[in-house]
Design a protein around this motif. Structure first.
Motif, PDB file in Angstrom:
ATOM      1  N   MET A  25      16.624   7.149   3.276  1.00  0.00           N
ATOM      2  CA  MET A  25      15.077   6.826   2.592  1.00  0.00           C
ATOM      3  C   MET A  25      14.983   8.228   1.067  1.00  0.00           C
ATOM      4  SD  MET A  25      12.736   4.522   1.536  1.00  0.00           S
ATOM      5  CE  MET A  25      10.759   4.286   1.151  1.00  0.00           C
ATOM      6  N   GLN A  26      14.986   9.698   1.759  1.00  0.00           N
ATOM      7  CA  GLN A  26      14.710  10.609   0.913  1.00  0.00           C
ATOM      8  C   GLN A  26      15.698  10.186  -0.569  1.00  0.00           C
ATOM      9  OE1 GLN A  26      17.604  13.536   0.549  1.00  0.00           O
ATOM     10  NE2 GLN A  26      15.753  14.556  -1.063  1.00  0.00           N
ATOM     11  N   PHE A  27      17.261   9.937  -0.024  1.00  0.00           N
ATOM     12  CA  PHE A  27      18.369   9.963  -0.956  1.00  0.00           C
ATOM     13  C   PHE A  27      17.812   8.384  -1.697  1.00  0.00           C
ATOM     14  CE2 PHE A  27      22.237   7.591  -2.057  1.00  0.00           C
ATOM     15  CZ  PHE A  27      22.766   8.430  -2.794  1.00  0.00           C
ATOM     16  N   SER A  28      17.552   7.720  -1.575  1.00  0.00           N
ATOM     17  CA  SER A  28      17.000   7.019  -2.180  1.00  0.00           C
ATOM     18  C   SER A  28      15.937   6.904  -3.312  1.00  0.00           C
ATOM     19  CB  SER A  28      16.836   5.414  -1.153  1.00  0.00           C
ATOM     20  OG  SER A  28      17.721   4.539  -0.727  1.00  0.00           O
ATOM     21  N   LEU A  29      14.699   7.906  -3.248  1.00  0.00           N
ATOM     22  CA  LEU A  29      13.921   8.080  -3.534  1.00  0.00           C
ATOM     23  C   LEU A  29      14.509   9.003  -4.753  1.00  0.00           C
ATOM     24  CD1 LEU A  29      10.379   8.173  -0.628  1.00  0.00           C
ATOM     25  CD2 LEU A  29      11.254   6.543  -2.963  1.00  0.00           C
ATOM     26  N   HIS A  30      15.029   9.724  -4.023  1.00  0.00           N
ATOM     27  CA  HIS A  30      15.393  11.041  -5.255  1.00  0.00           C
ATOM     28  C   HIS A  30      16.268  10.178  -6.679  1.00  0.00           C
ATOM     29  CE1 HIS A  30      15.979  14.443  -5.848  1.00  0.00           C
ATOM     30  NE2 HIS A  30      17.729  15.144  -6.529  1.00  0.00           N
ATOM     31  N   ARG A  31      17.021   9.505  -6.425  1.00  0.00           N
ATOM     32  CA  ARG A  31      17.956   8.275  -7.062  1.00  0.00           C
ATOM     33  C   ARG A  31      16.997   8.227  -8.422  1.00  0.00           C
ATOM     34  NH1 ARG A  31      22.860   7.954  -7.081  1.00  0.00           N
ATOM     35  NH2 ARG A  31      22.776   6.412  -8.800  1.00  0.00           N
ATOM     36  N   ILE A  32      15.805   7.573  -8.201  1.00  0.00           N
ATOM     37  CA  ILE A  32      14.402   7.142  -8.958  1.00  0.00           C
ATOM     38  C   ILE A  32      13.392   8.306  -9.173  1.00  0.00           C
ATOM     39  CG2 ILE A  32      15.182   4.891  -7.930  1.00  0.00           C
ATOM     40  CD1 ILE A  32      12.592   5.189  -6.667  1.00  0.00           C
ATOM     41  N   GLY A  33      13.855   9.390  -8.791  1.00  0.00           N
ATOM     42  CA  GLY A  33      12.843  10.136  -9.628  1.00  0.00           C
ATOM     43  C   GLY A  33      12.155  10.693  -9.103  1.00  0.00           C
ATOM     44  N   LEU A  87      12.863  -2.039   1.900  1.00  0.00           N
ATOM     45  CA  LEU A  87      12.505  -2.691   0.846  1.00  0.00           C
ATOM     46  C   LEU A  87      11.502  -2.092   0.280  1.00  0.00           C
ATOM     47  CD1 LEU A  87      11.252  -5.816   0.266  1.00  0.00           C
ATOM     48  CD2 LEU A  87       9.772  -5.293   2.749  1.00  0.00           C
ATOM     49  N   LEU A  88      10.831  -1.026   1.112  1.00  0.00           N
ATOM     50  CA  LEU A  88       9.409  -0.346   0.647  1.00  0.00           C
ATOM     51  C   LEU A  88      10.179   0.526  -0.534  1.00  0.00           C
ATOM     52  CD1 LEU A  88       7.460   1.648   0.561  1.00  0.00           C
ATOM     53  CD2 LEU A  88       8.275   3.094   2.770  1.00  0.00           C
ATOM     54  N   TYR A  89      11.857   0.796  -0.888  1.00  0.00           N
ATOM     55  CA  TYR A  89      11.925   1.943  -1.568  1.00  0.00           C
ATOM     56  C   TYR A  89      12.520   1.289  -2.931  1.00  0.00           C
ATOM     57  CZ  TYR A  89      16.418   2.437  -4.942  1.00  0.00           C
ATOM     58  OH  TYR A  89      17.184   2.883  -5.521  1.00  0.00           O
ATOM     59  N   ARG A  94       0.936  -0.997  -0.266  1.00  0.00           N
ATOM     60  CA  ARG A  94      -0.338  -0.007   0.017  1.00  0.00           C
ATOM     61  C   ARG A  94       0.905   1.451   0.012  1.00  0.00           C
ATOM     62  NH1 ARG A  94      -3.718   0.301   5.193  1.00  0.00           N
ATOM     63  NH2 ARG A  94      -5.007   2.562   3.447  1.00  0.00           N
ATOM     64  N   ALA A  95       1.828   1.241   0.845  1.00  0.00           N
ATOM     65  CA  ALA A  95       2.714   2.605   0.656  1.00  0.00           C
ATOM     66  C   ALA A  95       3.418   2.759  -0.358  1.00  0.00           C
ATOM     67  CB  ALA A  95       3.535   2.280   2.086  1.00  0.00           C
ATOM     68  N   ALA A  96       3.959   1.586  -1.236  1.00  0.00           N
ATOM     69  CA  ALA A  96       4.723   1.772  -2.629  1.00  0.00           C
ATOM     70  C   ALA A  96       3.376   2.177  -3.427  1.00  0.00           C
ATOM     71  CB  ALA A  96       5.243   0.316  -2.722  1.00  0.00           C
ATOM     72  N   VAL A  97       2.391   1.561  -3.915  1.00  0.00           N
ATOM     73  CA  VAL A  97       1.777   2.825  -4.758  1.00  0.00           C
ATOM     74  C   VAL A  97       1.338   3.586  -4.749  1.00  0.00           C
ATOM     75  CG1 VAL A  97      -0.863   1.888  -5.391  1.00  0.00           C
ATOM     76  CG2 VAL A  97       0.563  -0.175  -4.975  1.00  0.00           C
ATOM     77  N   ALA A  98       1.549   4.345  -2.956  1.00  0.00           N
ATOM     78  CA  ALA A  98       0.828   5.560  -2.818  1.00  0.00           C
ATOM     79  C   ALA A  98       2.230   6.169  -3.107  1.00  0.00           C
ATOM     80  CB  ALA A  98       0.791   5.585  -1.440  1.00  0.00           C
ATOM     81  N   ILE A  99       3.493   6.023  -2.654  1.00  0.00           N
ATOM     82  CA  ILE A  99       4.676   6.616  -2.961  1.00  0.00           C
ATOM     83  C   ILE A  99       4.900   6.937  -5.200  1.00  0.00           C
ATOM     84  CG2 ILE A  99       7.136   7.123  -3.053  1.00  0.00           C
ATOM     85  CD1 ILE A  99       7.023   6.315  -0.555  1.00  0.00           C
ATOM     86  N   ALA A 100       4.971   5.348  -5.263  1.00  0.00           N
ATOM     87  CA  ALA A 100       4.949   5.123  -6.576  1.00  0.00           C
ATOM     88  C   ALA A 100       3.997   6.507  -7.249  1.00  0.00           C
ATOM     89  CB  ALA A 100       4.905   3.968  -7.466  1.00  0.00           C
ATOM     90  N   ALA A 112      10.220  -1.407  -3.872  1.00  0.00           N
ATOM     91  CA  ALA A 112       9.150  -1.678  -4.122  1.00  0.00           C
ATOM     92  C   ALA A 112       8.195  -0.960  -4.750  1.00  0.00           C
ATOM     93  CB  ALA A 112       8.124  -1.818  -2.960  1.00  0.00           C
ATOM     94  N   VAL A 113       8.544   0.275  -4.709  1.00  0.00           N
ATOM     95  CA  VAL A 113       8.872   1.412  -5.525  1.00  0.00           C
ATOM     96  C   VAL A 113       9.468   1.539  -6.842  1.00  0.00           C
ATOM     97  CG1 VAL A 113       8.944   4.286  -5.013  1.00  0.00           C
ATOM     98  CG2 VAL A 113       8.043   2.834  -3.390  1.00  0.00           C
ATOM     99  N   ALA A 114      10.759   1.096  -6.741  1.00  0.00           N
ATOM    100  CA  ALA A 114      11.733   1.447  -8.223  1.00  0.00           C
ATOM    101  C   ALA A 114      10.738   0.423  -8.527  1.00  0.00           C
ATOM    102  CB  ALA A 114      12.708   1.317  -7.298  1.00  0.00           C
ATOM    103  N   GLN A 115       9.716  -0.940  -8.076  1.00  0.00           N
ATOM    104  CA  GLN A 115       9.694  -2.051  -8.948  1.00  0.00           C
ATOM    105  C   GLN A 115       8.115  -0.909  -9.922  1.00  0.00           C
ATOM    106  OE1 GLN A 115       8.908  -4.851  -6.618  1.00  0.00           O
ATOM    107  NE2 GLN A 115      10.534  -6.256  -7.450  1.00  0.00           N
ATOM    108  N   ARG A 116       7.745  -0.245  -8.960  1.00  0.00           N
ATOM    109  CA  ARG A 116       6.138   0.059 -10.090  1.00  0.00           C
ATOM    110  C   ARG A 116       6.941   1.672 -10.337  1.00  0.00           C
ATOM    111  NH1 ARG A 116       6.293  -2.915  -5.811  1.00  0.00           N
ATOM    112  NH2 ARG A 116       4.649  -4.512  -5.248  1.00  0.00           N
ATOM    113  N   THR A 117       8.016   1.968 -10.413  1.00  0.00           N
ATOM    114  CA  THR A 117       8.054   3.126 -11.197  1.00  0.00           C
ATOM    115  C   THR A 117       9.930   2.588 -12.136  1.00  0.00           C
ATOM    116  OG1 THR A 117       9.837   4.180  -9.732  1.00  0.00           O
ATOM    117  CG2 THR A 117       7.062   4.769  -9.997  1.00  0.00           C
ATOM    118  N   HIS A 118       9.642   1.084 -12.984  1.00  0.00           N
ATOM    119  CA  HIS A 118      10.985   0.631 -12.975  1.00  0.00           C
ATOM    120  C   HIS A 118      11.508   1.794 -14.310  1.00  0.00           C
ATOM    121  CE1 HIS A 118      13.620  -2.133 -14.753  1.00  0.00           C
ATOM    122  NE2 HIS A 118      13.166  -2.574 -15.918  1.00  0.00           N
ATOM    123  N   ASP A 119      10.457   2.225 -15.242  1.00  0.00           N
ATOM    124  CA  ASP A 119      10.985   2.315 -16.625  1.00  0.00           C
ATOM    125  C   ASP A 119      11.462   3.972 -15.986  1.00  0.00           C
ATOM    126  OD1 ASP A 119      10.331   0.559 -18.461  1.00  0.00           O
ATOM    127  OD2 ASP A 119       7.997   1.653 -19.062  1.00  0.00           O
TER     128      ASP A 119
END
Length: 319
Positions: free
Chosen positions: A180-188, A284-286, A154-160, A288-295
């Protein structure tokens, strides 16, 4: 209070003080001690004494009869039965089996080495390392048992799908939030991490429905983190709590709750020993977000790698 899922069933028990105590149901033997550890703070009186005894000697509890456990904890068999129901078991036999299975796996894997032993100032580093590895391994195992992967989803879908993500934590939790901010920032993913309450509240106030706020607090009682998450929720954002206590104020107001366990040692109380499990859950959450925003994530990795490539030290030419 937020309902964290229709499948989450609770069993009501009444302690000696007449208070209604509720515990999460889920009779899998995995994570029994983690559930007891997480729920101990919510218990009082006789029920708490049973919990503390089980945690102090789980192998002894697994071998004891209900009468023996009641005597050792200074309670009664009826109290032990109420404790079992609070932990999600129908009776003492189920609790014993769960503890026995868990301690048996831990012993086979070497996780029980020195857990509970105090680190002395004169201990050699080899002994300290052994203690830390045993404690951290136990905490990781307990976290995996406690973690609800549906909540991670649920969290991954919301963040993606969010246009903005605000992350807030104080003190040590702020360091975890920055990772976490650094990891998410690297995937846009547009994410900001704050450790100042004024900046955190201001950022939360700008969130809208579809955005996400992540609050990190091991105890779930840090006032600044609670206020920030509450502000975000009032603006319609999806709120996510990362905490070690499922009935904490932070967890109660969040839409999504991600639980972690900790295994304190000398010089490393719960707040410090919880950091590695917190990082694992957020990693793990990061992913999961990367999987859902793969491209988008793949393209962001490529562009960011190219941007910093010129700042890497040149390799020396081989002779």
């Amino acid at each position: 209070m937020v309902d964290h899922g229709a499948d989450a069933t609770t069993a009501a028990v009444v302690d000696a003080d007449g208070a209604d105590r509720r515990g999460p149901l889920g009779v899998a033997s995995d994570g029994v001690l983690a559930r007891v550890r997480a729920g101990t703070e919510e218990l009082t009186g006789a029920l708490r004494r049973v919990a503390e005894h089980v945690l102090s000697d789980p192998e002894g509890a697994a071998r004891a009869t209900i009468v023996e456990l009641a005597e050792r904890s200074g309670t009664s068999p009826a109290t032990v039965t109420r404790f079992c129901r609070a932990m999600g078991f129908e009776g003492y036999a189920d609790l014993r089996l769960g503890i026995a299975a868990e301690t048996g796996r831990a012993r086979s894997a070497g996780w029980t080495v020195d857990i509970g032993r105090e680190i002395q100032p004169t201990d050699p580093l080899a002994r300290v390392l052994e203690q830390m590895m045993a404690a951290d391994t136990r905490a990781m195992h307990d976290t995996a048992a406690l973690l609800d992967l549906a909540e991670v989803e649920r969290a991954a879908v919301a963040i993606a799908g969010a246009s903005r993500v605000t992350i807030f934590g104080a003190s040590g939790s702020a360091l975890v939030g920055q990772e976490m901010q650094f990891s998410l920032h690297r995937i846009g993913v547009a994410a900001w991490a704050w450790n100042d309450v004024h900046e955190g509240l201001a950022s939360a106030a700008l969130l809208r429905p579809g955005d996400v706020a992540l609050g990190i607090s091991h105890t779930g009682q840090t006032r600044e983190t609670i206020e920030t998450l509450a502000e975000a929720g009032s603006r319609g954002a999806t709120t996510v709590a990362l905490t070690g206590f499922p009935r904490s104020p932070l967890a109660e107001l969040a839409d999504v709750v991600l639980l972690t366990a900790s295994q304190a040692t000398t010089y490393r109380p719960d707040a410090l020993s919880a950091r590695h499990p917190q990082l694992v859950v957020l990693d793990l959450l990061y992913v999961a977000v990367a999987q859902r925003t793969h491209d988008r994530a793949h393209a962001a990795f490529r562009r960011t790698a190219q941007a910093v490539d010129g700042h890497k030290a040149a390799r020396a030419a081989l002779p």
